[in-house]
Design an enzyme around this catalytic site. Structure first.
Site, PDB file in Angstrom:
ATOM      1  N   GLN A 100     -26.507 -18.610 -27.831  1.00 58.94           N
ATOM      2  CA  GLN A 100     -25.654 -18.074 -26.771  1.00 58.94           C
ATOM      3  C   GLN A 100     -25.676 -16.549 -26.809  1.00 58.94           C
ATOM      4  O   GLN A 100     -25.091 -15.900 -25.947  1.00 58.94           O
ATOM      5  CB  GLN A 100     -24.213 -18.563 -26.967  1.00 58.94           C
ATOM      6  CG  GLN A 100     -24.057 -20.071 -26.879  1.00 58.94           C
ATOM      7  CD  GLN A 100     -22.641 -20.513 -27.248  1.00 58.94           C
ATOM      8  OE1 GLN A 100     -22.291 -20.649 -28.418  1.00 58.94           O
ATOM      9  NE2 GLN A 100     -21.826 -20.723 -26.249  1.00 58.94           N
ATOM     10  N   HIS A 134     -28.194 -17.563 -22.473  1.00 51.58           N
ATOM     11  CA  HIS A 134     -27.552 -16.605 -21.572  1.00 51.58           C
ATOM     12  C   HIS A 134     -28.408 -15.376 -21.289  1.00 51.58           C
ATOM     13  O   HIS A 134     -27.908 -14.357 -20.839  1.00 51.58           O
ATOM     14  CB  HIS A 134     -26.200 -16.175 -22.170  1.00 51.58           C
ATOM     15  CG  HIS A 134     -25.211 -17.299 -22.269  1.00 51.58           C
ATOM     16  ND1 HIS A 134     -24.221 -17.353 -23.220  1.00 51.58           N
ATOM     17  CD2 HIS A 134     -25.081 -18.423 -21.538  1.00 51.58           C
ATOM     18  CE1 HIS A 134     -23.522 -18.462 -23.062  1.00 51.58           C
ATOM     19  NE2 HIS A 134     -24.024 -19.124 -22.055  1.00 51.58           N
ATOM     20  N   CYS A 186     -35.400  -7.477  -5.336  1.00 57.87           N
ATOM     21  CA  CYS A 186     -36.790  -7.923  -5.326  1.00 57.87           C
ATOM     22  C   CYS A 186     -37.153  -8.760  -6.548  1.00 57.87           C
ATOM     23  O   CYS A 186     -38.307  -9.159  -6.704  1.00 57.87           O
ATOM     24  CB  CYS A 186     -37.732  -6.717  -5.220  1.00 57.87           C
ATOM     25  SG  CYS A 186     -37.762  -5.690  -6.702  1.00 57.87           S
ATOM     26  N   GLY A 207     -21.493 -20.172 -35.903  1.00 62.54           N
ATOM     27  CA  GLY A 207     -20.797 -18.985 -35.404  1.00 62.54           C
ATOM     28  C   GLY A 207     -20.450 -19.014 -33.936  1.00 62.54           C
ATOM     29  O   GLY A 207     -20.566 -18.003 -33.255  1.00 62.54           O
ATOM     30  N   SER A 243     -17.255 -20.433 -31.330  1.00 62.07           N
ATOM     31  CA  SER A 243     -15.966 -21.107 -31.197  1.00 62.07           C
ATOM     32  C   SER A 243     -16.044 -22.192 -30.116  1.00 62.07           C
ATOM     33  O   SER A 243     -15.083 -22.908 -29.891  1.00 62.07           O
ATOM     34  CB  SER A 243     -14.883 -20.094 -30.851  1.00 62.07           C
ATOM     35  OG  SER A 243     -15.221 -19.449 -29.638  1.00 62.07           O
ATOM     36  N   LEU A 303     -21.338 -16.773 -42.497  1.00 63.30           N
ATOM     37  CA  LEU A 303     -22.723 -17.223 -42.285  1.00 63.30           C
ATOM     38  C   LEU A 303     -23.723 -16.394 -43.069  1.00 63.30           C
ATOM     39  O   LEU A 303     -24.742 -16.914 -43.521  1.00 63.30           O
ATOM     40  CB  LEU A 303     -23.048 -17.165 -40.789  1.00 63.30           C
ATOM     41  CG  LEU A 303     -22.307 -18.214 -39.961  1.00 63.30           C
ATOM     42  CD1 LEU A 303     -22.360 -17.855 -38.480  1.00 63.30           C
ATOM     43  CD2 LEU A 303     -22.902 -19.590 -40.196  1.00 63.30           C
TER      44      LEU A 303
HETATM   45 ZN   LIG Z   1     -35.996  -4.185  -6.517  1.00 61.21          ZN
END
Ligand SMILES: [Zn+2]
Length: 293
Positions: free
Chosen positions: A103, A121, A132, A220, A222, A264
């Site tokens: 994440q 993410h 573009c 690590g 939650s 960790l």
């Molecule tokens: Zn652009």
């Protein structure tokens, strides 16, 4: 309070069987000096997270985001993987870890030597144009922002000597953002903001990894947001055991076969030492790294 040794035995017993899919969160990167972000927006915990809708719809909020992010980038760009990231890479190279879903947007798993990391993410070191779809590096953007805002970092540092990225309205008003060099369109870090969907293909490949796993190892996180928690739910539904290592309670605890509260940066190296051997022996003979002075 017991040491890492007291909790490592049951974790090692489960990881030793291999087929482990790692799901990592912010807690793995705090020891690299990256603040414990609540989510992928790059906004620290005490700030309300930037949503996609606010980012594209509110010019002032966008200016504030970039001003703060411009300062925060210094922390990210400087950050190096820690012993926890390196231990995960060792477990992967020993074929005990079959997949890594993170994440985190800091790229530190890959920097530690892990391969095929699914960055749920996105990555903060990449920038996308909403006009573009051109993808550019954050390093280039940083250079452009520096030229557009001479002295900004120094002024902010004078006000926030601890590197805290808090800016008052006057500072934000003086910050100049820049647009896409190709089309003049709006630039956005290539990370998934709150209110934005993780691309469906990425989610599906993560579900497939989890379903094939022998064990889902959460490190690590939650599990506050569904973006990550859904993989724990899927594992539980398919009978894949879940182990959670996190400092503090998580929203997945009710699904965990084993729940460990430990740092960790200490637990993972001890785990890797136990399962794949002490790294100091081969490292001393390869000479890949210069000896410390
Ligand atoms: Zn652009």
């Amino acid at each position: 309070m017991g040491g890492v040794e007291d909790v490592i035995e049951p974790v090692a017993g489960l990881v030793a069987g291999g087929g482990v899919v790692v799901l990592s969160g912010a807690g793995l990167s705090t020891e690299s000096g990256i603040p414990d972000y609540r989510g992928p927006s790059g906004a620290a915990r005490r700030h309300s997270p930037m949503t996609y809708q606010t980012f594209v719809g509110d010019a002032l909020a966008r200016r504030r985001y970039w001003a703060r992010s411009y300062l925060g980038w210094r922390l990210i760009a400087r950050a190096a993987p820690n012993d926890g990231h390196r231990a995960v890479a060792r477990l992967q190279h020993a074929d005990l870890v079959s997949g890594i879903i993170t994440q985190n947007v800091d790229g530190l798993h890959t920097a530690a030597g892990s391969r095929d990391v699914v960055e749920l993410h996105g990555r903060l070191d990449e920038v996308i144009c909403l006009g573009c779809a051109d993808r550019t590096s954050r390093r280039d953007l940083d250079r452009r922002l520096r030229l557009a805002n001479p002295g900004f970092v120094a002024r902010a540092a004078a006000i926030n000597p601890d590197g805290d990225v808090d800016l008052d309205d006057a500072e934000v008003a003086g910050f100049r953002t820049v647009d896409c060099v190709s089309c003049g369109g709006m630039l956005k870090p290539d990370v998934v903001f709150f209110g934005e969907m993780v691309p469906a293909a990425r989610v599906q490949s993560c579900f497939a990894m989890v379903e094939r796993a022998r064990l889902l190892l959460v490190l690590g996180s939650s599990l506050t947001v569904m973006s990550g928690r859904r993989f724990v739910l899927r594992a539980a539904k398919r009978g894949v055991p879940v182990v959670i290592v996190n400092q503090g309670p998580t929203r997945g605890d009710g699904y965990a076969r084993l729940r460990v509260d430990a740092p960790l940066g200490r637990l993972l190296p001890a785990l890797a030492d136990r399962l794949v051997g002490d790294p100091s022996a081969p490292a001393a003979t390869t000479g890949a790294m210069p000896a410390p002075a």
